[in-house]
Design a protein around this motif. Structure first.
Motif, PDB file in Angstrom:
ATOM      1  N   LEU A  25      -8.803  -1.654   3.164  1.00 49.31           N
ATOM      2  CA  LEU A  25      -7.882  -0.590   3.592  1.00 49.31           C
ATOM      3  C   LEU A  25      -6.480  -1.178   3.691  1.00 49.31           C
ATOM      4  CD1 LEU A  25      -8.159   2.376   4.546  1.00 49.31           C
ATOM      5  CD2 LEU A  25      -8.249   1.486   6.876  1.00 49.31           C
ATOM      6  N   GLU A  26      -5.562  -0.645   2.900  1.00 46.45           N
ATOM      7  CA  GLU A  26      -4.189  -1.137   2.861  1.00 46.45           C
ATOM      8  C   GLU A  26      -3.226  -0.059   3.367  1.00 46.45           C
ATOM      9  OE1 GLU A  26      -3.333  -3.441  -1.068  1.00 46.45           O
ATOM     10  OE2 GLU A  26      -4.653  -1.746  -1.575  1.00 46.45           O
ATOM     11  N   LEU A  27      -2.319  -0.436   4.241  1.00 46.55           N
ATOM     12  CA  LEU A  27      -1.270   0.475   4.680  1.00 46.55           C
ATOM     13  C   LEU A  27      -0.173   0.486   3.623  1.00 46.55           C
ATOM     14  CD1 LEU A  27       0.047   2.289   6.829  1.00 46.55           C
ATOM     15  CD2 LEU A  27       1.027   0.206   7.823  1.00 46.55           C
ATOM     16  N   LEU A  28       0.132   1.657   3.116  1.00 50.65           N
ATOM     17  CA  LEU A  28       1.163   1.767   2.081  1.00 50.65           C
ATOM     18  C   LEU A  28       2.535   2.034   2.693  1.00 50.65           C
ATOM     19  CD1 LEU A  28      -0.750   3.996  -0.513  1.00 50.65           C
ATOM     20  CD2 LEU A  28      -0.555   1.502  -0.454  1.00 50.65           C
ATOM     21  N   ILE A  29       2.610   3.003   3.580  1.00 49.87           N
ATOM     22  CA  ILE A  29       3.875   3.421   4.168  1.00 49.87           C
ATOM     23  C   ILE A  29       3.585   4.212   5.423  1.00 49.87           C
ATOM     24  CG2 ILE A  29       3.918   5.544   2.793  1.00 49.87           C
ATOM     25  CD1 ILE A  29       6.979   5.310   2.665  1.00 49.87           C
ATOM     26  N   SER A  46       5.859   6.654  -4.619  1.00 57.29           N
ATOM     27  CA  SER A  46       6.886   7.157  -3.725  1.00 57.29           C
ATOM     28  C   SER A  46       6.247   8.117  -2.729  1.00 57.29           C
ATOM     29  CB  SER A  46       8.000   7.869  -4.503  1.00 57.29           C
ATOM     30  OG  SER A  46       7.487   9.001  -5.190  1.00 57.29           O
ATOM     31  N   ALA A  47       6.833   8.209  -1.554  1.00 59.21           N
ATOM     32  CA  ALA A  47       6.311   9.107  -0.518  1.00 59.21           C
ATOM     33  C   ALA A  47       7.468   9.813   0.160  1.00 59.21           C
ATOM     34  CB  ALA A  47       5.488   8.330   0.509  1.00 59.21           C
ATOM     35  N   LYS A  48       7.198  11.053   0.538  1.00 59.45           N
ATOM     36  CA  LYS A  48       8.204  11.847   1.224  1.00 59.45           C
ATOM     37  C   LYS A  48       7.561  12.601   2.376  1.00 59.45           C
ATOM     38  CE  LYS A  48      11.119  12.682  -2.851  1.00 59.45           C
ATOM     39  NZ  LYS A  48      11.730  13.720  -3.720  1.00 59.45           N
ATOM     40  N   MET A  90       3.921  -0.363  -0.236  1.00 57.30           N
ATOM     41  CA  MET A  90       3.923   0.397  -1.495  1.00 57.30           C
ATOM     42  C   MET A  90       3.881  -0.607  -2.639  1.00 57.30           C
ATOM     43  SD  MET A  90       4.065   3.670  -0.764  1.00 57.30           S
ATOM     44  CE  MET A  90       5.173   4.869  -1.500  1.00 57.30           C
ATOM     45  N   PRO A  91       2.886  -0.502  -3.499  1.00 56.67           N
ATOM     46  CA  PRO A  91       2.668  -1.562  -4.478  1.00 56.67           C
ATOM     47  C   PRO A  91       3.757  -1.685  -5.539  1.00 56.67           C
ATOM     48  CG  PRO A  91       1.117   0.240  -4.804  1.00 56.67           C
ATOM     49  CD  PRO A  91       1.831   0.528  -3.548  1.00 56.67           C
ATOM     50  N   PHE A 110       0.802   8.103   8.401  1.00 56.61           N
ATOM     51  CA  PHE A 110       0.499   6.893   7.657  1.00 56.61           C
ATOM     52  C   PHE A 110      -0.201   7.246   6.348  1.00 56.61           C
ATOM     53  CE2 PHE A 110       1.074   4.173  11.418  1.00 56.61           C
ATOM     54  CZ  PHE A 110       0.873   5.089  12.446  1.00 56.61           C
ATOM     55  N   TRP A 111       0.107   6.488   5.309  1.00 60.95           N
ATOM     56  CA  TRP A 111      -0.641   6.578   4.050  1.00 60.95           C
ATOM     57  C   TRP A 111      -1.346   5.242   3.816  1.00 60.95           C
ATOM     58  CZ3 TRP A 111      -1.808  10.683   1.159  1.00 60.95           C
ATOM     59  CH2 TRP A 111      -0.996  11.830   1.230  1.00 60.95           C
ATOM     60  N   TYR A 112      -2.656   5.325   3.539  1.00 62.26           N
ATOM     61  CA  TYR A 112      -3.453   4.152   3.257  1.00 62.26           C
ATOM     62  C   TYR A 112      -4.115   4.295   1.881  1.00 62.26           C
ATOM     63  CZ  TYR A 112      -3.460   2.851   8.257  1.00 62.26           C
ATOM     64  OH  TYR A 112      -3.106   2.467   9.531  1.00 62.26           O
ATOM     65  N   ARG A 113      -4.475   3.135   1.323  1.00 58.63           N
ATOM     66  CA  ARG A 113      -5.271   3.099   0.096  1.00 58.63           C
ATOM     67  C   ARG A 113      -6.501   2.241   0.381  1.00 58.63           C
ATOM     68  NH1 ARG A 113      -2.703   0.733  -5.395  1.00 58.63           N
ATOM     69  NH2 ARG A 113      -2.626  -1.170  -4.128  1.00 58.63           N
TER      70      ARG A 113
END
Lengths: 115, 113
Positions: A43-47, A66-68, A60-61, A33-36
């Motif tokens: 705390l926001e879940l991005l992807i 982008s995420a890989k 993702m805003p 998980f990626w959070y911001r």
């Protein structure tokens, strides 16, 4: 196990530059998980990924993000071009196969400052 | 949809006093609930979790939480605060079906000497 590893711990860059954040999950974990985290939005879940496959990127805003996850032990979150409003702490977390009992394990975070 | 509300963005207590951090959830299915703690400049770490085995859950560092279905609450308590408890505390509930947690906004615990 060393836990979730993130690099760099701090990143200062100028507006318009490309930023790449890196994460190594705990070995054997299937989910990443990626959070911001910001003061304004919490705390926001991005992807998140399951077995290296992106499952939900609705957080993702913008297209600038982008995420890989090229393999089970490495993931990147890229921002191109970066903007001052992207300044935040970015966390990577991993977990075993999801069940009611499986908590997430968080890395120490990357504090990003975009000038 | 599932959500969690943490009442009070900041809670201030004196060292040795009772700690009470509030969390209410909404869930259309039996929830799975977690409390995480975030110390300064660190990531979140699990404090305790509700797995339906017992309504009173004990966690690390002397914290515990009680699941009350009738009140849709999962408040976190500790009988006696210590200076080292100063941190940000997050309540989380998993999303039905996918088991992806939804986090509350967090409560900052301040402990005065």
């Amino acid at each position: 196990d060393a836990g979730v590893i993130q690099s760099p711990r701090h990143e200062v860059t100028e507006m318009g530059q490309e930023v790449t954040l890196r994460c190594k999950p705990i070995s054997g974990h299937d989910y990443l998980f990626w959070y911001r985290q910001t003061m304004m939005r919490g705390l926001e879940l991005l992807i998140y990924f399951n077995n290296n496959v992106p499952i939900d990127d609705s957080g993702m805003p913008e297209d600038r993000f982008s995420a890989k996850m090229p393999n089970a032990s490495f993931s990147t979150l890229k921002i191109q071009p970066s903007e001052p409003r992207d300044s935040a702490v970015y966390f990577c977390a991993s977990s075993f196969k999801p069940s009611a009992y499986n908590e997430q394990f968080f890395g120490p975070g990357t504090r990003l400052t975009v000038l | 949809a599932q959500s969690v509300t943490q009442l009070g963005s900041h809670v201030s207590v004196s060292e040795g006093a009772l700690v009470l951090l509030r969390c209410n959830y909404s869930s259309s299915v039996p929830p799975y609930l977690f409390w995480y703690v975030q110390y300064p400049n660190q990531g979140l770490q699990l404090l305790l979790k509700y797995t339906s085995a017992a309504t009173l859950v004990k966690g690390i560092n002397g914290f515990e939480a009680e699941f009350k279905k009738s009140e849709t609450s999962f408040h976190l308590t500790k009988p006696s605060a210590h200076m080292s408890d100063a941190a940000e505390y997050f309540c989380a509930v998993n999303r039905g079906g996918s088991y992806i947690p939804t986090f509350g906004r967090g409560t900052s615990l301040i402990v005065h000497p």
